[in-house]
Design a protein around this motif. Structure first.
Motif, PDB file in Angstrom:
ATOM      1  N   LYS A 132       0.910  -1.325  -0.084  1.00  0.00           N
ATOM      2  CA  LYS A 132       0.047   0.005   0.030  1.00  0.00           C
ATOM      3  C   LYS A 132       0.861   1.201   0.032  1.00  0.00           C
ATOM      4  CE  LYS A 132      -3.768   2.072   2.553  1.00  0.00           C
ATOM      5  NZ  LYS A 132      -4.700   2.089   3.805  1.00  0.00           N
ATOM      6  N   HIS A 133       1.842   1.117   0.851  1.00  0.00           N
ATOM      7  CA  HIS A 133       2.801   2.470   0.805  1.00  0.00           C
ATOM      8  C   HIS A 133       4.128   2.023   0.496  1.00  0.00           C
ATOM      9  CE1 HIS A 133      -0.443   4.802   2.667  1.00  0.00           C
ATOM     10  NE2 HIS A 133      -0.580   3.769   3.425  1.00  0.00           N
ATOM     11  N   SER A 134       4.450   2.100  -0.476  1.00  0.00           N
ATOM     12  CA  SER A 134       6.089   1.635  -0.816  1.00  0.00           C
ATOM     13  C   SER A 134       6.948   2.708  -0.855  1.00  0.00           C
ATOM     14  CB  SER A 134       5.965   1.084  -2.534  1.00  0.00           C
ATOM     15  OG  SER A 134       5.527   2.021  -3.270  1.00  0.00           O
ATOM     16  N   LYS A 135       8.342   2.230  -0.775  1.00  0.00           N
ATOM     17  CA  LYS A 135       9.070   3.169  -0.505  1.00  0.00           C
ATOM     18  C   LYS A 135      10.222   3.025  -1.835  1.00  0.00           C
ATOM     19  CE  LYS A 135      12.571   4.562   2.874  1.00  0.00           C
ATOM     20  NZ  LYS A 135      12.136   5.917   2.916  1.00  0.00           N
ATOM     21  N   GLY A 136      10.493   4.197  -2.555  1.00  0.00           N
ATOM     22  CA  GLY A 136      11.286   4.104  -3.400  1.00  0.00           C
ATOM     23  C   GLY A 136      12.634   4.214  -3.170  1.00  0.00           C
ATOM     24  N   GLY A 137      13.495   4.060  -4.292  1.00  0.00           N
ATOM     25  CA  GLY A 137      14.943   3.874  -4.179  1.00  0.00           C
ATOM     26  C   GLY A 137      15.441   5.415  -3.753  1.00  0.00           C
ATOM     27  N   GLY A 138      16.283   5.585  -2.694  1.00  0.00           N
ATOM     28  CA  GLY A 138      16.747   6.970  -2.478  1.00  0.00           C
ATOM     29  C   GLY A 138      18.366   6.772  -1.763  1.00  0.00           C
ATOM     30  N   LYS A 139      18.400   7.362  -0.648  1.00  0.00           N
ATOM     31  CA  LYS A 139      19.769   7.389   0.017  1.00  0.00           C
ATOM     32  C   LYS A 139      20.086   5.962   0.717  1.00  0.00           C
ATOM     33  CE  LYS A 139      19.902  12.101   0.667  1.00  0.00           C
ATOM     34  NZ  LYS A 139      20.342  13.541   1.492  1.00  0.00           N
ATOM     35  N   GLU A 140      18.993   4.965   0.538  1.00  0.00           N
ATOM     36  CA  GLU A 140      19.257   3.648   1.086  1.00  0.00           C
ATOM     37  C   GLU A 140      20.385   2.836   0.723  1.00  0.00           C
ATOM     38  OE1 GLU A 140      16.282   4.764   0.024  1.00  0.00           O
ATOM     39  OE2 GLU A 140      15.014   5.317   1.804  1.00  0.00           O
ATOM     40  N   TYR A 141      20.435   3.222  -0.662  1.00  0.00           N
ATOM     41  CA  TYR A 141      21.446   2.355  -1.152  1.00  0.00           C
ATOM     42  C   TYR A 141      23.007   2.679  -1.376  1.00  0.00           C
ATOM     43  CZ  TYR A 141      17.315  -0.150  -2.835  1.00  0.00           C
ATOM     44  OH  TYR A 141      16.378  -0.853  -3.212  1.00  0.00           O
ATOM     45  N   SER A 193      23.578   5.774   9.110  1.00  0.00           N
ATOM     46  CA  SER A 193      24.246   5.072   8.200  1.00  0.00           C
ATOM     47  C   SER A 193      23.516   3.766   7.917  1.00  0.00           C
ATOM     48  CB  SER A 193      25.550   4.980   8.107  1.00  0.00           C
ATOM     49  OG  SER A 193      25.775   3.939   9.249  1.00  0.00           O
ATOM     50  N   ILE A 194      22.629   3.270   8.826  1.00  0.00           N
ATOM     51  CA  ILE A 194      22.082   1.996   8.774  1.00  0.00           C
ATOM     52  C   ILE A 194      20.735   2.227   8.222  1.00  0.00           C
ATOM     53  CG2 ILE A 194      21.476  -0.272   9.656  1.00  0.00           C
ATOM     54  CD1 ILE A 194      23.671   0.350  11.775  1.00  0.00           C
ATOM     55  N   ARG A 195      20.450   1.925   6.776  1.00  0.00           N
ATOM     56  CA  ARG A 195      19.126   2.273   6.310  1.00  0.00           C
ATOM     57  C   ARG A 195      18.417   1.188   5.608  1.00  0.00           C
ATOM     58  NH1 ARG A 195      18.773   7.757   5.327  1.00  0.00           N
ATOM     59  NH2 ARG A 195      20.649   8.982   5.511  1.00  0.00           N
ATOM     60  N   ARG A 196      19.097  -0.042   5.570  1.00  0.00           N
ATOM     61  CA  ARG A 196      18.463  -1.299   5.110  1.00  0.00           C
ATOM     62  C   ARG A 196      18.716  -2.496   5.951  1.00  0.00           C
ATOM     63  NH1 ARG A 196      20.698  -2.793  -0.175  1.00  0.00           N
ATOM     64  NH2 ARG A 196      22.477  -1.472   0.394  1.00  0.00           N
ATOM     65  N   ALA A 226      13.620  -1.649   3.813  1.00  0.00           N
ATOM     66  CA  ALA A 226      14.225  -0.314   4.255  1.00  0.00           C
ATOM     67  C   ALA A 226      13.826   0.004   5.625  1.00  0.00           C
ATOM     68  CB  ALA A 226      13.742   0.537   3.075  1.00  0.00           C
ATOM     69  N   ILE A 227      14.765   0.621   6.373  1.00  0.00           N
ATOM     70  CA  ILE A 227      14.459   0.850   7.664  1.00  0.00           C
ATOM     71  C   ILE A 227      13.802   2.492   7.788  1.00  0.00           C
ATOM     72  CG2 ILE A 227      15.208   1.295   9.947  1.00  0.00           C
ATOM     73  CD1 ILE A 227      17.488  -0.642   9.471  1.00  0.00           C
ATOM     74  N   THR A 228      12.525   2.620   8.241  1.00  0.00           N
ATOM     75  CA  THR A 228      12.084   4.090   8.390  1.00  0.00           C
ATOM     76  C   THR A 228      11.794   4.345  10.003  1.00  0.00           C
ATOM     77  OG1 THR A 228       9.773   3.050   7.909  1.00  0.00           O
ATOM     78  CG2 THR A 228      11.081   3.867   6.036  1.00  0.00           C
ATOM     79  N   THR A 229      12.126   5.418  10.250  1.00  0.00           N
ATOM     80  CA  THR A 229      11.840   5.896  11.630  1.00  0.00           C
ATOM     81  C   THR A 229      10.906   7.378  11.690  1.00  0.00           C
ATOM     82  OG1 THR A 229      13.899   7.351  11.582  1.00  0.00           O
ATOM     83  CG2 THR A 229      14.046   5.106  12.321  1.00  0.00           C
ATOM     84  N   LYS A 230      10.166   7.258  12.824  1.00  0.00           N
ATOM     85  CA  LYS A 230       9.153   8.449  13.061  1.00  0.00           C
ATOM     86  C   LYS A 230       9.212   8.812  14.440  1.00  0.00           C
ATOM     87  CE  LYS A 230       5.990   7.518   8.980  1.00  0.00           C
ATOM     88  NZ  LYS A 230       4.734   7.526   8.491  1.00  0.00           N
ATOM     89  N   ARG A 231       8.985   9.983  14.708  1.00  0.00           N
ATOM     90  CA  ARG A 231       8.806  10.550  16.134  1.00  0.00           C
ATOM     91  C   ARG A 231       7.708   9.590  16.702  1.00  0.00           C
ATOM     92  NH1 ARG A 231      10.951  16.697  16.054  1.00  0.00           N
ATOM     93  NH2 ARG A 231      13.146  16.476  15.384  1.00  0.00           N
ATOM     94  N   THR A 232       7.527   9.535  17.894  1.00  0.00           N
ATOM     95  CA  THR A 232       6.458   9.346  18.720  1.00  0.00           C
ATOM     96  C   THR A 232       5.886  10.342  19.606  1.00  0.00           C
ATOM     97  OG1 THR A 232       7.748   8.454  20.374  1.00  0.00           O
ATOM     98  CG2 THR A 232       7.107   7.075  18.767  1.00  0.00           C
ATOM     99  N   GLY A 233       4.668  10.389  20.164  1.00  0.00           N
ATOM    100  CA  GLY A 233       4.257  11.254  21.131  1.00  0.00           C
ATOM    101  C   GLY A 233       3.694  12.415  20.546  1.00  0.00           C
ATOM    102  N   LYS A 334      10.081   1.061  11.777  1.00  0.00           N
ATOM    103  CA  LYS A 334       9.403   0.293  10.681  1.00  0.00           C
ATOM    104  C   LYS A 334      10.183  -0.110   9.465  1.00  0.00           C
ATOM    105  CE  LYS A 334       4.842   0.641   8.265  1.00  0.00           C
ATOM    106  NZ  LYS A 334       3.861   1.613   7.871  1.00  0.00           N
ATOM    107  N   LEU A 335       9.704  -1.366   9.111  1.00  0.00           N
ATOM    108  CA  LEU A 335      10.668  -1.917   8.055  1.00  0.00           C
ATOM    109  C   LEU A 335       9.594  -2.000   6.973  1.00  0.00           C
ATOM    110  CD1 LEU A 335      12.266  -5.028   9.747  1.00  0.00           C
ATOM    111  CD2 LEU A 335      13.259  -2.518   9.324  1.00  0.00           C
TER     112      LEU A 335
END
Length: 445
Positions: A132-141, A193-196, A226-233, A334-335
């Protein structure tokens, strides 16, 4: 007088060569490098060709992403160039006459080689279609992935029987996969630096229906995230304001900026449930699973004191504001799957680079007497090979002395002679070669 131009693309000092500040034997130069190759080029088919491209993207940045194969290329061509180019691993994709897709993972220059049969695989485009929510190729590689391996060491049988898969094979497989990517130091490696993540999950052998012993299969499931992070609270409204501020700075599309023209105060947007786009309508908007929360150092920039301010700060001057320590913030990890997916079944382990003595086979086994006979055969082959090399070296030295004595040079004498068995693949393997039959399944997602 005009200054002479310095060539910076192909000469000394170029950015694509070894710089003066980075020695040739540094850790960056010793990082593992790989080649993902199609054996037979276009003969493997369009699906396998696309799978090779996806695996090259997964192995970035330490791989030859723009490698072009030819049908005339042989394994000898790649092994010859692996040394000068610093290539440490070869991933060879091929397709048999029965339609099976095979993968060989070899360490250069002396092996060993792991043979896999790809039972199932899904391409990156198939994975992105079902998400549903795909992530394209960016700085992960731009950085290598984090390797996570599970169940690579199986427990010993409770009844004291011999394990179906030898322990030395499990240790060898673990070491080979660990050497695919550079090691990560928890103390010095920045988290940004750890993105995948590359996940390798081994399916432990289950007891078969015919006997109580487990089957000898070695199956690995491969996933790429791919590793994604979001702020909580934070509520959804505050997140939208934060995203809008970034969009204004980057001059991006302003469609997602909330419209506050009908409101008198921003507090109405944050606190009134009936306001535009909603405010704190419920506590569930900012609640997430606690298992996915981690505490990391805040990445915002902090004020750096100059020399005078630092001296005043050391003298406890009240006029100088003290720099705050690094703040800790909570983020949700989130992965997001990138692809490809593969289900690999190990069939054979060889001692050399795609040839040599068979160390383990899934379908065939030998007794101790047969193993001793095989050791004698390999020892005899090794002695014959050393004798041929010695005779060839003596012939080359003799011809060089003759040329130095004034005799006429014969055509072809200036070329060194090599043993052809160093580059030929051994096809018999003492009766251990088995054709992998069976259809291949390509799921849609």
């Amino acid at each position: 007088m005009a200054r002479r131009r310095t060539k910076k693309r192909t000469h000394v000092g170029a950015s694509n060569g070894t710089s003066k500040t980075q020695p040739a034997n540094s850790s960056a130069s010793r990082a593992p490098k790989s080649m993902v190759i199609r054996i037979g080029a276009g003969e493997v088919g369009s699906s396998v060709s696309q799978l090779v491209k996806d695996v090259r993207g997964m192995m970035e940045p330490g791989t030859a992403s723009r490698l072009k194969e030819r049908r005339s290329n042989r394994l000898r061509d790649y092994t010859t160039m692996a040394g000068p180019l610093g290539v440490s691993h070869l991933l060879l994709f091929s397709r048999s006459t029965t339609g099976n897709t095979n993968l060989r993972l070899a360490l250069t220059p002396r092996g060993p080689t792991l043979h896999f049969r790809i039972e199932k695989y899904s391409l990156c485009k198939d994975v992105l279609k079902v998400m549903k929510h795909s992530k394209g190729g960016g700085k992960e590689y731009l950085s290598p992935p984090l390797l996570v391996m599970n169940n690579f060491t199986s427990p010993l049988p409770a009844d004291g029987e011999t394990p179906s898969v030898p322990k030395h094979l499990e240790s060898l497989t673990t070491t080979i996969f660990q050497s695919l990517f550079p090691p990560i130091s928890p103390q010095s490696t920045p988290l940004s630096s750890i993105r995948r993540v590359l996940l390798l999950n081994r399916e432990l052998p289950t007891p078969s229906s015919s006997s109580s012993s487990a089957d000898g299969s070695y199956v690995i499931n491969l996933r790429h995230y791919a590793i994604t992070t979001k702020r909580t609270g934070l509520s959804r409204s505050i997140k939208r304001l934060n995203a809008a501020d970034k969009m204004i700075k980057e001059r991006a599309n302003k469609r997602s900026i909330p419209n506050l023209g009908k409101l008198e105060d921003i507090a109405d947007y944050l606190l009134d449930p009936s306001a535009t786009a909603g405010g704190f309508t419920s506590g569930s908007e900012s609640e997430v699973e606690t298992d996915a929360e981690v505490e990391v150092l805040e990445t915002t920039t902090r004020k750096v004191l100059n020399k005078k301010q630092l001296e005043a700060y050391r003298k406890n001057d009240s006029n100088v504001s003290r720099p705050e320590g690094p703040a800790v913030e909570k983020r949700v990890v989130k992965l997001v799957e990138l692809g490809p997916r593969m289900k690999l079944r190990m069939t054979k382990v060889e001692e050399g680079v795609c040839n040599g003595k068979v160390m383990w086979h899934e379908f065939l086994s030998k007794t101790k007497e047969e193993m001793k006979e095989m050791e004698k055969v390999w020892e005899q082959r090794r002695k014959e090979k050393e004798a041929r090399k010695k005779a060839q070296k003596e012939n080359v030295d003799r011809k060089r002395k003759q040329r130095g004595g004034g005799e006429t040079q014969e055509p072809g004498d200036n070329e060194d002679e090599w043993d052809s068995e160093d580059f030929e693949e051994d096809s018999d393997d003492d009766g251990m070669e088995v054709d992998d039959d069976g259809p291949i399944e390509v799921p849609a997602g």
